[in-house]
Every structure is written in C-alpha cells, then in structure tokens.
Design a protein around this motif. Sequence first.
Motif, PDB file in Angstrom:
ATOM      1  N   LEU A 165       0.843  -1.187   0.000  1.00 23.58           N
ATOM      2  CA  LEU A 165       0.000   0.000   0.000  1.00 23.58           C
ATOM      3  C   LEU A 165       0.884   1.244   0.000  1.00 23.58           C
ATOM      4  N   ASP A 166       0.513   2.226  -0.798  1.00 27.68           N
ATOM      5  CA  ASP A 166       1.256   3.488  -0.776  1.00 27.68           C
ATOM      6  C   ASP A 166       0.955   4.279   0.490  1.00 27.68           C
ATOM      7  N   ILE A 167      -0.294   4.222   0.921  1.00 28.86           N
ATOM      8  CA  ILE A 167      -0.715   4.952   2.120  1.00 28.86           C
ATOM      9  C   ILE A 167      -1.910   4.223   2.721  1.00 28.86           C
ATOM     10  N   ALA A 168      -1.949   4.131   4.034  1.00 27.63           N
ATOM     11  CA  ALA A 168      -3.062   3.467   4.718  1.00 27.63           C
ATOM     12  C   ALA A 168      -3.636   4.410   5.762  1.00 27.63           C
ATOM     13  N   ARG A 201       3.203   4.488   4.190  1.00 28.19           N
ATOM     14  CA  ARG A 201       2.865   5.655   5.002  1.00 28.19           C
ATOM     15  C   ARG A 201       1.599   5.360   5.785  1.00 28.19           C
ATOM     16  N   ALA A 202       1.661   5.534   7.088  1.00 30.38           N
ATOM     17  CA  ALA A 202       0.529   5.228   7.967  1.00 30.38           C
ATOM     18  C   ALA A 202      -0.066   6.514   8.514  1.00 30.38           C
ATOM     19  N   VAL A 203      -1.356   6.680   8.314  1.00 36.63           N
ATOM     20  CA  VAL A 203      -2.059   7.885   8.756  1.00 36.63           C
ATOM     21  C   VAL A 203      -3.245   7.476   9.624  1.00 36.63           C
ATOM     22  N   VAL A 204      -3.341   8.059  10.791  1.00 33.49           N
ATOM     23  CA  VAL A 204      -4.483   7.825  11.670  1.00 33.49           C
ATOM     24  C   VAL A 204      -5.491   8.953  11.478  1.00 33.49           C
ATOM     25  N   LEU A 205      -6.752   8.592  11.297  1.00 35.92           N
ATOM     26  CA  LEU A 205      -7.842   9.552  11.238  1.00 35.92           C
ATOM     27  C   LEU A 205      -8.627   9.452  12.545  1.00 35.92           C
ATOM     28  N   ALA A 206      -8.653  10.537  13.308  1.00 41.96           N
ATOM     29  CA  ALA A 206      -9.343  10.502  14.603  1.00 41.96           C
ATOM     30  C   ALA A 206      -9.793  11.902  14.972  1.00 41.96           C
ATOM     31  N   ASP A 207     -11.087  12.075  15.213  1.00 41.34           N
ATOM     32  CA  ASP A 207     -11.514  13.386  15.712  1.00 41.34           C
ATOM     33  C   ASP A 207     -11.021  13.548  17.146  1.00 41.34           C
ATOM     34  N   HIS A 226       2.886   7.848  10.873  1.00 43.38           N
ATOM     35  CA  HIS A 226       3.523   9.024  10.287  1.00 43.38           C
ATOM     36  C   HIS A 226       2.730  10.299  10.544  1.00 43.38           C
ATOM     37  N   ASP A 227       1.400  10.221  10.379  1.00 45.83           N
ATOM     38  CA  ASP A 227       0.562  11.414  10.489  1.00 45.83           C
ATOM     39  C   ASP A 227      -0.702  11.122  11.284  1.00 45.83           C
ATOM     40  N   LEU A 228      -1.174  12.142  11.998  1.00 44.26           N
ATOM     41  CA  LEU A 228      -2.503  12.135  12.612  1.00 44.26           C
ATOM     42  C   LEU A 228      -3.287  13.280  11.995  1.00 44.26           C
ATOM     43  N   ALA A 244       5.820  15.077  19.904  1.00 46.68           N
ATOM     44  CA  ALA A 244       7.065  14.657  20.553  1.00 46.68           C
ATOM     45  C   ALA A 244       7.409  13.209  20.239  1.00 46.68           C
ATOM     46  N   THR A 245       6.423  12.398  19.824  1.00 44.09           N
ATOM     47  CA  THR A 245       6.677  11.003  19.452  1.00 44.09           C
ATOM     48  C   THR A 245       7.121  10.867  17.993  1.00 44.09           C
ATOM     49  N   GLY A 246       7.156  11.982  17.265  1.00 42.36           N
ATOM     50  CA  GLY A 246       7.565  11.949  15.860  1.00 42.36           C
ATOM     51  C   GLY A 246       6.421  11.963  14.871  1.00 42.36           C
ATOM     52  N   VAL A 247       5.181  12.077  15.363  1.00 40.70           N
ATOM     53  CA  VAL A 247       4.004  12.080  14.504  1.00 40.70           C
ATOM     54  C   VAL A 247       3.699  13.516  14.069  1.00 40.70           C
TER      55      VAL A 247
END
Length: 252
Positions: A165-168, A201-207, A226-228, A244-247
């Motif tokens: 996967l390119d991005i999840a 690339r791992a992205v979390v989606l969270a309100d 990688h991203d939130l 601070a965790t690198g996200v």
Amino acid sequence: MLKADRAARILAHVSESGSADVHELVELLQVSSATVRRDLQELNDQGLLLRTRGGAVTGAVNLELPLRHKHGKRQAEKRRIAVAADRLVPDGAVVGLTGGTTTSELARLLAERGGITVVTNAVNIAADLIVRPDTRLVVIGGIARTTSYELVGPAAERMLSQYHLDIAFIGVDGLTAGEGCTTHDEMEATTDRAFLRSTARAVVLADSSKVGRVTFAKICPLSDVHDLVTDDELTSAQEQDITATGVRVLRA
C-alpha cells in the motif's frame, strides 16, 4: 424525528456525557417523555446503554457503539478530516482503508477522484465503492464484526501481507502519546497492524474526542504512525505530546 435518528442521538449524547435524564432528552429530541422512556427501554434491551429510574447511563454494556449509531456524531469534523486526508493521497495511489465513519467519508472522496486503488476490510466501504467503475476495489476477507462492519482475523492478515500500500488510513477508538493507538476489539487491532505492516505511510484519522482515550486493545505505538489527521479542537498540550513522538499532526 424518525425512531432510528432518535436512537442515534440518544446514544451519542449518553456516550459523550456518561449519563442523561429523561427531561434533558425530551429537550434534546423535542418529543414526549413517554417516547423517550420507550426509546431508552429498547436501547437498554439491546445492550446499548443501561436504563436507570430517571434516565440512562453508560457502562460495560456501552463500550462500543455499533457503526450505524455513530453516523451523525461529530459529522462535520469527520468530513473536514476526510477532506484533509484526501489531500495526502497522490493520484493513482494504492490506498488502504480500515473501517469507521471517518474512513467511510474519505472513501467517498477518493471515489469521486477516480484512478485510485482502494484496499479495504470494511464491507460498508466496499458496498459504496463497488458501483464506482473508476475506482479499483480490493476487499480483504475475514471474520465479520457486526459493530464495525469490518472483516478481521488471520485470513485478512494473510491477504494483506500479499499487497503493498502506498498509504493506509487507520481509524481508532483511542489515541494517547503513552499508549498509542487503541481499539475495542483485539482481533480488529491485529488486522489494523497488518495494514500498517503493508504500507509505506501510515495515517491515523481521529476526531479530537478520541485523543486522550485508551480502549481495550492496543493497535500500535505512535512511533508506527507518520501522520494524525484530527480536528481543531485538539488542545495544544495534546498536540505537543503527540508531535514529541515523531508524529505530524494535521488539523482540519
């Protein structure tokens, strides 16, 4: 207001507040107290909340709301998050999507673009995308979870191991700097980890209501993300702890 809409609003209100009495629900829904009491009793019988003498409370019976009752809850924030997440996806990308209301919003935006390959274990997302001829759809099989509409388990994990996967985009039920990403179900957590292992690339989606919460099963530490993408109600202190965790934190 339709009965299903009343149920969704009652569950969202009780979930956010921890409790509700009949009088405040009457004001919220603009219906009679008798109607509210009937709705509360039916939701109690379904195990979605705990009926009390004057209203209802959350408890062990309400650890995880079924997906059908989450629609409409913080919907504006979820749409903005989906729009921001869509900007992260390059044209022609292979995109992984776990289940959830925010990832479902993103799936619709990706389908409108076309030329995207979507790999998902969410049957509701698959149902939306299968009629989109410009979107290539790969459905991950497994054991069905009726609360999240996801297919999970060893079969799903083996299938995901065959793809790159390119991005999840991962939906979560809780996220903290110390405990990382968590969800309500252990098997769902292991399938989410399989998405993470397969992606560049791992992205979390969270309100923001998910941030600061810890639920039963750990998906991963934040160092695996990688991203939130979240909404603008995230506090400065929360953002500082997460970055601070690198996200990288993106506010929608």
